[in-house]
Design a protein around this motif. Structure first.
Motif, PDB file in Angstrom:
ATOM      1  N   THR A   1      51.595   7.768  79.663  1.00  0.00           N
ATOM      2  CA  THR A   1      52.148   9.056  80.101  1.00  0.00           C
ATOM      3  C   THR A   1      52.112  10.074  78.976  1.00  0.00           C
ATOM      4  O   THR A   1      51.692  11.223  79.169  1.00  0.00           O
ATOM      5  N   TYR A   2      52.544   9.651  77.789  1.00  0.00           N
ATOM      6  CA  TYR A   2      52.553  10.567  76.645  1.00  0.00           C
ATOM      7  C   TYR A   2      51.135  10.968  76.243  1.00  0.00           C
ATOM      8  O   TYR A   2      50.891  12.117  75.888  1.00  0.00           O
TER       9      TYR A   2
ATOM     10  N   PHE B   1      48.547  11.217  78.296  1.00  0.00           N
ATOM     11  CA  PHE B   1      48.091  12.165  79.310  1.00  0.00           C
ATOM     12  C   PHE B   1      48.601  13.573  79.015  1.00  0.00           C
ATOM     13  O   PHE B   1      47.840  14.534  79.019  1.00  0.00           O
ATOM     14  N   PHE B   2      49.903  13.696  78.742  1.00  0.00           N
ATOM     15  CA  PHE B   2      50.462  15.023  78.488  1.00  0.00           C
ATOM     16  C   PHE B   2      50.014  15.598  77.144  1.00  0.00           C
ATOM     17  O   PHE B   2      49.878  16.805  76.992  1.00  0.00           O
ATOM     18  N   SER B   3      49.761  14.730  76.173  1.00  0.00           N
ATOM     19  CA  SER B   3      49.280  15.214  74.872  1.00  0.00           C
ATOM     20  C   SER B   3      47.862  15.744  74.978  1.00  0.00           C
ATOM     21  O   SER B   3      47.518  16.751  74.359  1.00  0.00           O
ATOM     22  N   ILE B   4      47.035  15.076  75.746  1.00  0.00           N
ATOM     23  CA  ILE B   4      45.669  15.568  75.953  1.00  0.00           C
ATOM     24  C   ILE B   4      45.707  16.867  76.751  1.00  0.00           C
ATOM     25  O   ILE B   4      44.973  17.811  76.458  1.00  0.00           O
ATOM     26  N   PHE B   5      46.579  16.926  77.749  1.00  0.00           N
ATOM     27  CA  PHE B   5      46.701  18.126  78.571  1.00  0.00           C
ATOM     28  C   PHE B   5      47.154  19.334  77.754  1.00  0.00           C
ATOM     29  O   PHE B   5      46.692  20.453  77.969  1.00  0.00           O
ATOM     30  N   ASP B   6      48.048  19.109  76.776  1.00  0.00           N
ATOM     31  CA  ASP B   6      48.576  20.197  75.944  1.00  0.00           C
ATOM     32  C   ASP B   6      47.799  20.393  74.640  1.00  0.00           C
ATOM     33  O   ASP B   6      48.131  21.285  73.858  1.00  0.00           O
ATOM     34  N   PHE B   7      46.819  19.544  74.374  1.00  0.00           N
ATOM     35  CA  PHE B   7      46.007  19.609  73.148  1.00  0.00           C
ATOM     36  C   PHE B   7      46.844  19.461  71.874  1.00  0.00           C
ATOM     37  O   PHE B   7      46.689  20.217  70.921  1.00  0.00           O
TER      38      PHE B   7
END
Length: 60
Positions: free
Chosen positions: A22-23, A25-31
């Protein structure tokens, strides 16, 4: 087949896998690079099972 793959897994390890994915996914999404590094560390602990030093963390 699935039971054999997840043999030796416990709740903490599964939780680390879910939280790491989960982390990531969100880290890639937020760069965010630090988030990607941290989440890959958490994922590697979950996948390879080296979260406890020398296996001294018994789970009953």
């Amino acid at each position: 087949m699935i039971r054999r793959i997840f043999m030796g897994w416990h709740f903490q390890r599964l939780l680390m896998l879910i939280l790491g994915l989960t982390y990531l996914f969100f880290s890639i999404f937020d760069f965010t690079l630090i988030g990607i590094i941290f989440s890959t560390f958490i994922l590697s602990q979950a996948v390879f099972g080296y979260g406890c030093a020398a296996g001294n963390c018994p789970i009953d």
